[in-house]
Design a protein around this motif. Sequence first.
Motif, PDB file in Angstrom:
ATOM      1  N   GLU A  77       0.831  -1.206   0.000  1.00 48.73           N
ATOM      2  CA  GLU A  77       0.000   0.000   0.000  1.00 48.73           C
ATOM      3  C   GLU A  77       0.870   1.263   0.000  1.00 48.73           C
ATOM      4  N   GLU A  78       1.944   1.249   0.790  1.00 45.52           N
ATOM      5  CA  GLU A  78       2.852   2.393   0.833  1.00 45.52           C
ATOM      6  C   GLU A  78       3.520   2.606  -0.525  1.00 45.52           C
ATOM      7  N   ASP A  79       3.935   1.517  -1.161  1.00 40.64           N
ATOM      8  CA  ASP A  79       4.554   1.620  -2.481  1.00 40.64           C
ATOM      9  C   ASP A  79       3.584   2.215  -3.494  1.00 40.64           C
ATOM     10  N   LEU A  80       2.333   1.746  -3.485  1.00 44.81           N
ATOM     11  CA  LEU A  80       1.332   2.284  -4.404  1.00 44.81           C
ATOM     12  C   LEU A  80       1.065   3.759  -4.139  1.00 44.81           C
ATOM     13  N   LYS A  81       1.023   4.133  -2.864  1.00 43.19           N
ATOM     14  CA  LYS A  81       0.817   5.537  -2.505  1.00 43.19           C
ATOM     15  C   LYS A  81       1.974   6.388  -3.019  1.00 43.19           C
ATOM     16  N   ASP A  82       3.215   5.908  -2.841  1.00 45.61           N
ATOM     17  CA  ASP A  82       4.388   6.642  -3.317  1.00 45.61           C
ATOM     18  C   ASP A  82       4.366   6.803  -4.828  1.00 45.61           C
ATOM     19  N   ILE A  83       3.949   5.757  -5.537  1.00 48.34           N
ATOM     20  CA  ILE A  83       3.869   5.828  -7.000  1.00 48.34           C
ATOM     21  C   ILE A  83       2.832   6.857  -7.424  1.00 48.34           C
ATOM     22  N   LYS A  84       1.668   6.827  -6.778  1.00 47.38           N
ATOM     23  CA  LYS A  84       0.623   7.793  -7.109  1.00 47.38           C
ATOM     24  C   LYS A  84       1.087   9.219  -6.843  1.00 47.38           C
ATOM     25  N   GLU A  85       1.767   9.425  -5.714  1.00 43.58           N
ATOM     26  CA  GLU A  85       2.270  10.760  -5.396  1.00 43.58           C
ATOM     27  C   GLU A  85       3.314  11.215  -6.410  1.00 43.58           C
ATOM     28  N   ALA A  86       4.187  10.315  -6.823  1.00 39.20           N
ATOM     29  CA  ALA A  86       5.210  10.665  -7.811  1.00 39.20           C
ATOM     30  C   ALA A  86       4.566  11.017  -9.145  1.00 39.20           C
ATOM     31  N   ARG A  87       3.566  10.246  -9.550  1.00 35.79           N
ATOM     32  CA  ARG A  87       2.867  10.542 -10.812  1.00 35.79           C
ATOM     33  C   ARG A  87       2.170  11.888 -10.732  1.00 35.79           C
ATOM     34  N   GLU A  88       1.550  12.167  -9.597  1.00 39.76           N
ATOM     35  CA  GLU A  88       0.864  13.459  -9.431  1.00 39.76           C
ATOM     36  C   GLU A  88       1.868  14.606  -9.465  1.00 39.76           C
ATOM     37  N   ASP A  89       3.021  14.405  -8.834  1.00 40.99           N
ATOM     38  CA  ASP A  89       4.071  15.426  -8.850  1.00 40.99           C
ATOM     39  C   ASP A  89       4.550  15.681 -10.276  1.00 40.99           C
ATOM     40  N   ILE A  90       4.728  14.618 -11.036  1.00 41.94           N
ATOM     41  CA  ILE A  90       5.153  14.773 -12.437  1.00 41.94           C
ATOM     42  C   ILE A  90       4.070  15.492 -13.225  1.00 41.94           C
ATOM     43  N   ARG A  91       2.804  15.145 -12.975  1.00 45.13           N
ATOM     44  CA  ARG A  91       1.703  15.790 -13.694  1.00 45.13           C
ATOM     45  C   ARG A  91       1.664  17.292 -13.394  1.00 45.13           C
ATOM     46  N   ILE A  92       1.872  17.654 -12.142  1.00 42.76           N
ATOM     47  CA  ILE A  92       1.800  19.054 -11.742  1.00 42.76           C
ATOM     48  C   ILE A  92       3.062  19.826 -12.141  1.00 42.76           C
ATOM     49  N   ASN A  93       4.221  19.250 -11.835  1.00 43.11           N
ATOM     50  CA  ASN A  93       5.478  19.966 -12.003  1.00 43.11           C
ATOM     51  C   ASN A  93       6.261  19.600 -13.247  1.00 43.11           C
ATOM     52  N   GLY A  94       5.836  18.589 -13.951  1.00 45.41           N
ATOM     53  CA  GLY A  94       6.590  18.124 -15.104  1.00 45.41           C
ATOM     54  C   GLY A  94       7.784  17.301 -14.653  1.00 45.41           C
ATOM     55  N   THR A  95       8.632  16.988 -15.591  1.00 48.76           N
ATOM     56  CA  THR A  95       9.818  16.194 -15.279  1.00 48.76           C
ATOM     57  C   THR A  95      11.066  17.027 -15.485  1.00 48.76           C
ATOM     58  N   VAL A  96      12.160  16.542 -14.955  1.00 50.83           N
ATOM     59  CA  VAL A  96      13.445  17.205 -15.118  1.00 50.83           C
ATOM     60  C   VAL A  96      14.192  16.484 -16.234  1.00 50.83           C
ATOM     61  N   PRO A  97      14.664  17.207 -17.241  1.00 50.73           N
ATOM     62  CA  PRO A  97      15.392  16.556 -18.331  1.00 50.73           C
ATOM     63  C   PRO A  97      16.660  15.870 -17.819  1.00 50.73           C
ATOM     64  N   TRP A  98      17.011  14.741 -18.425  1.00 49.38           N
ATOM     65  CA  TRP A  98      18.187  13.969 -18.031  1.00 49.38           C
ATOM     66  C   TRP A  98      19.449  14.828 -18.102  1.00 49.38           C
ATOM     67  N   ALA A  99      19.567  15.667 -19.086  1.00 49.92           N
ATOM     68  CA  ALA A  99      20.752  16.525 -19.232  1.00 49.92           C
ATOM     69  C   ALA A  99      20.908  17.426 -18.012  1.00 49.92           C
ATOM     70  N   GLN A 100      19.797  17.900 -17.473  1.00 48.31           N
ATOM     71  CA  GLN A 100      19.859  18.771 -16.278  1.00 48.31           C
ATOM     72  C   GLN A 100      20.296  17.955 -15.059  1.00 48.31           C
TER      73      GLN A 100
END
Length: 70
Positions: free
Chosen positions: A42-65
């Motif tokens: 359950e904790e792993d699923l929660k962390d995944i959902k939070e990470a996806r939401e963070d990416i949706r809101i803030n976008g991703t950081v390019p690998w070069a950066q």
Amino acid sequence: MKSEHEREEIIKAINVLLNQAYDSTLDEIYALLKKIDDEEDEEDLKDIKEAREDIRINGTVPWAQIQFRK
């Protein structure tokens, strides 16, 4: 995190105790381990959902950066 040797020693010690335990105790231990495993899932699923939401809101950081920061 424990070393492989430490893990093996702990597992051996646990197995000795498990082999000496009553059936009812084994049932309780199994139920407890299952509960812990379910909570970790359950904790792993929660962390995944939070990470996806963070990416949706803030976008991703390019690998070069990311490489540049090192």
